[in-house]
Design a protein around this motif. Structure first.
Motif, PDB file in Angstrom:
ATOM      1  N   PRO A 164       0.819  -1.215   0.000  1.00 18.59           N
ATOM      2  CA  PRO A 164       0.000   0.000   0.000  1.00 18.59           C
ATOM      3  C   PRO A 164       0.854   1.267   0.000  1.00 18.59           C
ATOM      4  O   PRO A 164       1.928   1.318   0.615  1.00 18.59           O
ATOM      5  CB  PRO A 164      -0.806  -0.119   1.305  1.00 18.59           C
ATOM      6  N   ASP A 165       0.380   2.292  -0.725  1.00 19.09           N
ATOM      7  CA  ASP A 165       1.019   3.619  -0.757  1.00 19.09           C
ATOM      8  C   ASP A 165       2.479   3.557  -1.218  1.00 19.09           C
ATOM      9  O   ASP A 165       3.294   4.397  -0.820  1.00 19.09           O
ATOM     10  CB  ASP A 165       0.951   4.296   0.617  1.00 19.09           C
ATOM     11  N   LEU A 166       2.785   2.612  -2.079  1.00 21.71           N
ATOM     12  CA  LEU A 166       4.176   2.365  -2.465  1.00 21.71           C
ATOM     13  C   LEU A 166       4.889   3.633  -2.929  1.00 21.71           C
ATOM     14  O   LEU A 166       5.965   3.977  -2.432  1.00 21.71           O
ATOM     15  CB  LEU A 166       4.206   1.308  -3.574  1.00 21.71           C
ATOM     16  N   PHE A 167       4.306   4.346  -3.889  1.00 20.15           N
ATOM     17  CA  PHE A 167       4.995   5.488  -4.497  1.00 20.15           C
ATOM     18  C   PHE A 167       5.013   6.704  -3.582  1.00 20.15           C
ATOM     19  O   PHE A 167       5.829   7.618  -3.776  1.00 20.15           O
ATOM     20  CB  PHE A 167       4.363   5.834  -5.846  1.00 20.15           C
ATOM     21  N   ALA A 168       4.124   6.737  -2.600  1.00 18.71           N
ATOM     22  CA  ALA A 168       4.118   7.811  -1.608  1.00 18.71           C
ATOM     23  C   ALA A 168       4.920   7.432  -0.363  1.00 18.71           C
ATOM     24  O   ALA A 168       5.004   8.218   0.584  1.00 18.71           O
ATOM     25  CB  ALA A 168       2.686   8.176  -1.216  1.00 18.71           C
ATOM     26  N   ARG A 169       5.505   6.231  -0.343  1.00 22.24           N
ATOM     27  CA  ARG A 169       6.327   5.784   0.788  1.00 22.24           C
ATOM     28  C   ARG A 169       7.804   5.738   0.438  1.00 22.24           C
ATOM     29  O   ARG A 169       8.663   5.922   1.310  1.00 22.24           O
ATOM     30  CB  ARG A 169       5.884   4.384   1.244  1.00 22.24           C
ATOM     31  N   ASN A 170       8.120   5.479  -0.839  1.00 20.23           N
ATOM     32  CA  ASN A 170       9.521   5.371  -1.221  1.00 20.23           C
ATOM     33  C   ASN A 170      10.195   6.745  -1.293  1.00 20.23           C
ATOM     34  O   ASN A 170       9.537   7.762  -1.537  1.00 20.23           O
ATOM     35  CB  ASN A 170       9.647   4.677  -2.587  1.00 20.23           C
ATOM     36  N   GLU A 171      11.501   6.741  -1.098  1.00 21.09           N
ATOM     37  CA  GLU A 171      12.302   7.950  -1.291  1.00 21.09           C
ATOM     38  C   GLU A 171      12.078   8.487  -2.708  1.00 21.09           C
ATOM     39  O   GLU A 171      11.981   7.713  -3.659  1.00 21.09           O
ATOM     40  CB  GLU A 171      13.784   7.582  -1.094  1.00 21.09           C
ATOM     41  N   ARG A 172      12.018   9.822  -2.861  1.00 18.12           N
ATOM     42  CA  ARG A 172      11.725  10.374  -4.173  1.00 18.12           C
ATOM     43  C   ARG A 172      12.191  11.827  -4.285  1.00 18.12           C
ATOM     44  O   ARG A 172      12.403  12.511  -3.278  1.00 18.12           O
ATOM     45  CB  ARG A 172      10.237  10.279  -4.495  1.00 18.12           C
ATOM     46  N   VAL A 173      12.307  12.257  -5.521  1.00 16.42           N
ATOM     47  CA  VAL A 173      12.619  13.653  -5.827  1.00 16.42           C
ATOM     48  C   VAL A 173      11.461  14.192  -6.654  1.00 16.42           C
ATOM     49  O   VAL A 173      11.144  13.651  -7.717  1.00 16.42           O
ATOM     50  CB  VAL A 173      13.946  13.787  -6.591  1.00 16.42           C
ATOM     51  N   VAL A 174      10.816  15.237  -6.154  1.00 19.03           N
ATOM     52  CA  VAL A 174       9.653  15.847  -6.803  1.00 19.03           C
ATOM     53  C   VAL A 174      10.107  17.128  -7.495  1.00 19.03           C
ATOM     54  O   VAL A 174      10.772  17.970  -6.877  1.00 19.03           O
ATOM     55  CB  VAL A 174       8.559  16.176  -5.770  1.00 19.03           C
ATOM     56  N   THR A 175       9.760  17.291  -8.765  1.00 16.64           N
ATOM     57  CA  THR A 175      10.082  18.520  -9.479  1.00 16.64           C
ATOM     58  C   THR A 175       8.785  19.116 -10.020  1.00 16.64           C
ATOM     59  O   THR A 175       7.982  18.412 -10.630  1.00 16.64           O
ATOM     60  CB  THR A 175      11.075  18.258 -10.624  1.00 16.64           C
TER      61      THR A 175
END
Length: 281
Positions: A164-175
């Motif tokens: 659940p919420d995989l893409f909102a839980r992993n480390e990320r860079v938002v542009t």
């Protein structure tokens, strides 16, 4: 498993000039993943001094022509669509039975998410065999970059169906970009064995991994302004992951033949521009 530790350890090897060992690893990878090196600018394992150089290899001239139509949005990467569609009540579809929050994906701030409420999104998964440079789907001016700490779960289709919420839980860079037609977010999502996420204007954003959200603001014009044209490179993954693109409401309409599991090729059209709005403030 210590996903961050393993990922960083692999990253050290991938960045090392290990001579014959690097060449052997690259040859194995080409064979194991059936990589078409005819598409690459440099075609032999011996041409790369590190595994990272190979993994972020350039394409040969003309291999991925960028659709020139100003009314078309082009795919930003080679990969396959995981999910795409409407952002409904602040939620994006991850997989059947799983949604995740737009606000969480973009770093937790409602003001950042607001321009994309009731807009559209496209989530594209990059397999190990794919080209791992990310390009602009349309021209834009960078407004903000956000580093969001998190986990490093695998992002393959099986994991997307079960975490659940995989893409909102992993480390990320938002542009976040302003365009002639509205706001565009390009979210570079980390994963297990992703040794680095980079942007062309700031270099390596992670590692090192942090525990806090960091934000960088950019001017619209003058010194320090970042203007990128459609098809221009904007970032890289050192070992593969996922890109989530989000668009303002009434801004684009995806081509009808594109949907989950559709193979994507950089530069080909996947959406039509609908609006002529001024860039969001």
């Amino acid at each position: 498993m210590p996903k961050h530790g393993i990922s960083r350890l692999v990253g050290k090897f991938a960045a090392a000039e290990a001579g014959w060992l690097t060449t052997k690893a690259i040859r194995w990878f080409i064979k194991a993943y059936n990589i078409n090196m005819n598409e690459a600018k440099f075609k032999n394992a011996e041409d790369f001094s590190t595994f990272n150089e190979f993994f972020t290899r350039e394409l040969a001239e003309g291999v991925r022509p960028i659709n020139p139509d100003k009314n078309e949005v082009c795919y930003p990467v080679d990969g396959a669509i995981s999910q795409q569609g409407d952002i409904v009540d602040g939620q994006l579809i991850q997989a059947k039975g799983f949604n995740y929050s737009l606000q969480s994906l973009l770093g937790g701030d409602n003001k950042t998410a607001e321009p994309f409420e009731n807009g559209k999104f496209s989530c594209i998964y990059l397999a190990p065999k794919d080209y791992h440079r990310i390009h602009m789907p349309m021209s834009g001016t960078l407004r903000e970059m956000i580093y969001v700490p998190g986990d490093l779960f695998s992002v393959n289709p099986l994991t997307a169906q079960n975490v659940p919420d995989l893409f909102a839980r992993n480390e990320r860079v938002v542009t976040i970009f302003d365009t002639e037609h509205g706001s565009l977010a390009m979210v570079l999502v980390g994963a297990t064995i992703v040794a680095s996420i980079e942007t062309t204007w700031a270099g390596t954003i992670t590692p090192p991994a942090g525990k806090d959200v960091f934000r960088w603001q950019y001017p619209k014009s003058g010194t320090g302004a970042i203007h990128l044209q459609k098809g221009e490179e904007m970032g890289r993954f050192k070992l593969g992951s996922t890109v989530v693109a989000t668009f303002s409401p009434n801004m684009v309409d995806f081509v009808p033949e594109a949907g989950p599991e559709t193979i994507t090729r950089l530069g080909e059209p996947f959406a039509t521009i609908l609006s002529k709005e001024s860039p969001s403030e």
